[in-house]
Design an enzyme around this catalytic site. Structure first.
Site, mmCIF file in Angstrom:
data_model
loop_
_atom_site.group_PDB
_atom_site.id
_atom_site.type_symbol
_atom_site.label_atom_id
_atom_site.label_comp_id
_atom_site.label_asym_id
_atom_site.label_seq_id
_atom_site.Cartn_x
_atom_site.Cartn_y
_atom_site.Cartn_z
ATOM 1 N N GLU A 1 16.352 26.280 -11.938
ATOM 2 C CA GLU A 1 15.646 26.645 -13.165
ATOM 3 C C GLU A 1 15.378 25.440 -14.081
ATOM 4 O O GLU A 1 14.628 25.562 -15.050
ATOM 5 C CB GLU A 1 16.422 27.726 -13.921
ATOM 6 C CG GLU A 1 16.432 29.059 -13.182
ATOM 7 C CD GLU A 1 16.992 30.199 -14.017
ATOM 8 O OE1 GLU A 1 17.003 30.080 -15.258
ATOM 9 O OE2 GLU A 1 17.416 31.201 -13.425
ATOM 10 N N HIS B 1 5.529 -3.021 -13.076
ATOM 11 C CA HIS B 1 6.870 -2.927 -13.653
ATOM 12 C C HIS B 1 7.301 -4.345 -13.974
ATOM 13 O O HIS B 1 7.043 -5.275 -13.214
ATOM 14 C CB HIS B 1 7.837 -2.269 -12.668
ATOM 15 C CG HIS B 1 9.252 -2.147 -13.160
ATOM 16 N ND1 HIS B 1 9.558 -1.773 -14.458
ATOM 17 C CD2 HIS B 1 10.442 -2.362 -12.542
ATOM 18 C CE1 HIS B 1 10.876 -1.743 -14.602
ATOM 19 N NE2 HIS B 1 11.431 -2.103 -13.465
ATOM 20 N N GLN C 1 9.910 -8.510 -4.110
ATOM 21 C CA GLN C 1 8.880 -9.303 -4.775
ATOM 22 C C GLN C 1 9.184 -10.801 -4.866
ATOM 23 O O GLN C 1 8.307 -11.628 -4.558
ATOM 24 C CB GLN C 1 8.604 -8.744 -6.174
ATOM 25 C CG GLN C 1 7.766 -7.481 -6.188
ATOM 26 C CD GLN C 1 7.435 -7.025 -7.601
ATOM 27 O OE1 GLN C 1 7.587 -7.774 -8.558
ATOM 28 N NE2 GLN C 1 6.991 -5.790 -7.728
ATOM 29 N N TYR D 1 0.832 -1.205 0.000
ATOM 30 C CA TYR D 1 0.000 0.000 0.000
ATOM 31 C C TYR D 1 0.872 1.263 0.000
ATOM 32 O O TYR D 1 0.646 2.205 0.734
ATOM 33 C CB TYR D 1 -0.934 -0.010 1.216
ATOM 34 C CG TYR D 1 -2.161 0.864 1.072
ATOM 35 C CD1 TYR D 1 -3.205 0.476 0.250
ATOM 36 C CD2 TYR D 1 -2.270 2.068 1.753
ATOM 37 C CE1 TYR D 1 -4.339 1.270 0.110
ATOM 38 C CE2 TYR D 1 -3.402 2.872 1.624
ATOM 39 C CZ TYR D 1 -4.424 2.469 0.814
ATOM 40 O OH TYR D 1 -5.554 3.251 0.675
ATOM 41 N N GLY D 2 1.892 1.236 -0.863
ATOM 42 C CA GLY D 2 2.775 2.402 -0.978
ATOM 43 C C GLY D 2 2.253 3.392 -1.994
ATOM 44 O O GLY D 2 1.046 3.562 -2.156
ATOM 45 N N SER D 3 3.177 4.025 -2.727
ATOM 46 C CA SER D 3 2.808 5.077 -3.681
ATOM 47 C C SER D 3 1.787 4.588 -4.702
ATOM 48 O O SER D 3 0.695 5.140 -4.822
ATOM 49 C CB SER D 3 4.065 5.581 -4.400
ATOM 50 O OG SER D 3 3.728 6.504 -5.424
ATOM 51 N N GLN D 4 2.123 3.541 -5.438
ATOM 52 C CA GLN D 4 1.184 3.016 -6.434
ATOM 53 C C GLN D 4 0.057 2.220 -5.775
ATOM 54 O O GLN D 4 -1.098 2.279 -6.210
ATOM 55 C CB GLN D 4 1.918 2.128 -7.439
ATOM 56 C CG GLN D 4 2.714 2.878 -8.480
ATOM 57 C CD GLN D 4 1.845 3.672 -9.434
ATOM 58 O OE1 GLN D 4 0.684 3.361 -9.661
ATOM 59 N NE2 GLN D 4 2.418 4.725 -10.003
ATOM 60 N N ASP E 1 12.464 1.477 -19.272
ATOM 61 C CA ASP E 1 12.311 2.118 -17.969
ATOM 62 C C ASP E 1 13.660 2.249 -17.268
ATOM 63 O O ASP E 1 14.025 3.321 -16.775
ATOM 64 C CB ASP E 1 11.338 1.308 -17.110
ATOM 65 C CG ASP E 1 11.045 1.972 -15.775
ATOM 66 O OD1 ASP E 1 10.219 2.904 -15.754
ATOM 67 O OD2 ASP E 1 11.634 1.570 -14.755
#
Length: 336
Positions: free
Chosen positions: A232, A109, A87, A26-29, A192
């Protein structure tokens, strides 16, 4: 070669009707995909480690997190959204024992499938939906009625409906509101990794550091060098994001555009491109994957050492000082 593109009309949530999607991690993705799927009317089960920040987030969002083994046992579509390096172990111990015909194993991924760190049984579907944006963007775009582009790839089509299920998943997280582009696990993984190493992370970091150091060593103020070589960069990237190289070059001054054409090739030389090809070859032949796997098996000594040294670099010291004067950028620091 151009892959097929899919949109809202090409996907049907009915292919997930009656199925349970198990989100492991249940992280970022993980949080974004789980919430979007639930909001799309899909039954979602979440797995997280008790006592972690993400476990508590999942509870706050109305989920009841379970173990990876329970999620795999109850899930029809099992989405692995934990780090690549974790994983394989979680797959072997908690997921593989519960895979059976009719189930689907999916990823965002392709690393572990492409490099055969995970080998699924032939009687399950294996596919990928990879959003081309961080989790918070996947969630925020969905909430405003839009979506983040995704990649779709099917590695195993045991059911004969793997693509349909994958596209239904993409629709459930909002991807078909933008576009879902066809690819393969090989292409997604290799491009990637290449993009991260030579452009987005590795190349950009080294370019910024080299330019900053060149100005400082020539006697210019550190703060001025920081502004010109790092601060910048965001402005230029936003122009590139909106309209590519042509829009960026149109938007900057004629002087800057002339410098782009006349000096850029002197920085990114044929020698640099040769090194890019060597890096790509290491990705393609699996050398990088083996190196990264061994690095983690040894406890990631190189990564930890370079991470610590990086935070002590002059560029970072100057940046912290300058950002304190600009609260509008909402300065952030990584945890120790």
């Amino acid at each position: 070669m151009t892959g097929r593109m899919y949109f809202e009309k090409d996907a049907d949530l009915a292919h997930l009707a009656g199925k349970t999607v198990a989100i492991i991690g249940y992280g970022s993705q993980g949080h974004a995909q789980a919430l979007n799927l639930r909001d799309s009317g899909i039954k979602v089960l979440v797995s997280e480690l008790p006592g972690t920040v993400n476990f508590n987030f999942a509870k706050e969002h109305g989920f009841t997190p379970v173990s990876a083994a329970e999620a795999a046992a109850k899930g029809d579509v099992i989405q692995l959204l934990i780090p690549d390096t974790i994983q394989p172990a979680v797959y072997r111990s908690d997921v593989a024992p519960h895979l059976k015909a009719g189930k689907a194993l999916m990823f965002s991924h392709g690393f572990n499938i492409h490099y055969r760190c995970i080998e699924a049984p032939k009687n399950v579907d294996v596919f990928m939906i990879a959003p081309k944006g961080p989790g918070h963007l996947v969630r925020s775009e969905f909430e405003r009625g839009a979506g983040v582009p995704c990649l779709v790839a099917v590695e195993q089509n045991a059911s004969g409906k793997a693509l349909d299920i994958a596209l239904a998943y993409a629709k459930g997280i909002g991807g078909t509101r933008a576009v879902v582009m066809e690819t393969t696990f090989k292409e997604e993984t290799e491009t990637d990794l290449f993009g991260e190493q030579v452009c987005l992370c590795g190349g950009a970091s080294e370019l910024v550091k080299a330019a900053f150091t060149t100005l400082v060593e020539a006697g210019y103020q550190e703060e001025i060098a920081y502004f010109e070589c790092l601060h910048e960069l965001k402005l230029i990237v936003e122009l590139l994001y909106q309209g590519g190289l042509s829009w960026m070059r149109y938007s900057v001054s004629d002087t800057a555009e002339y410098g782009d054409y006349s000096r850029g090739p002197r920085v990114i030389t044929a020698q640099v491109k040769d090194e890019m090809r060597r890096i790509l070859a290491e990705i393609q032949d699996g050398s990088f994957a083996r190196e990264w796997i061994l690095e983690n098996q040894a406890g990631a000594p190189f990564l930890k050492r370079r991470r610590a040294l990086g935070r002590q670099e002059k560029l970072e010291e100057v940046g912290r000082r300058v950002r304190k004067c600009m609260p509008f950028v909402k300065p952030k620091e990584p945890p120790e």
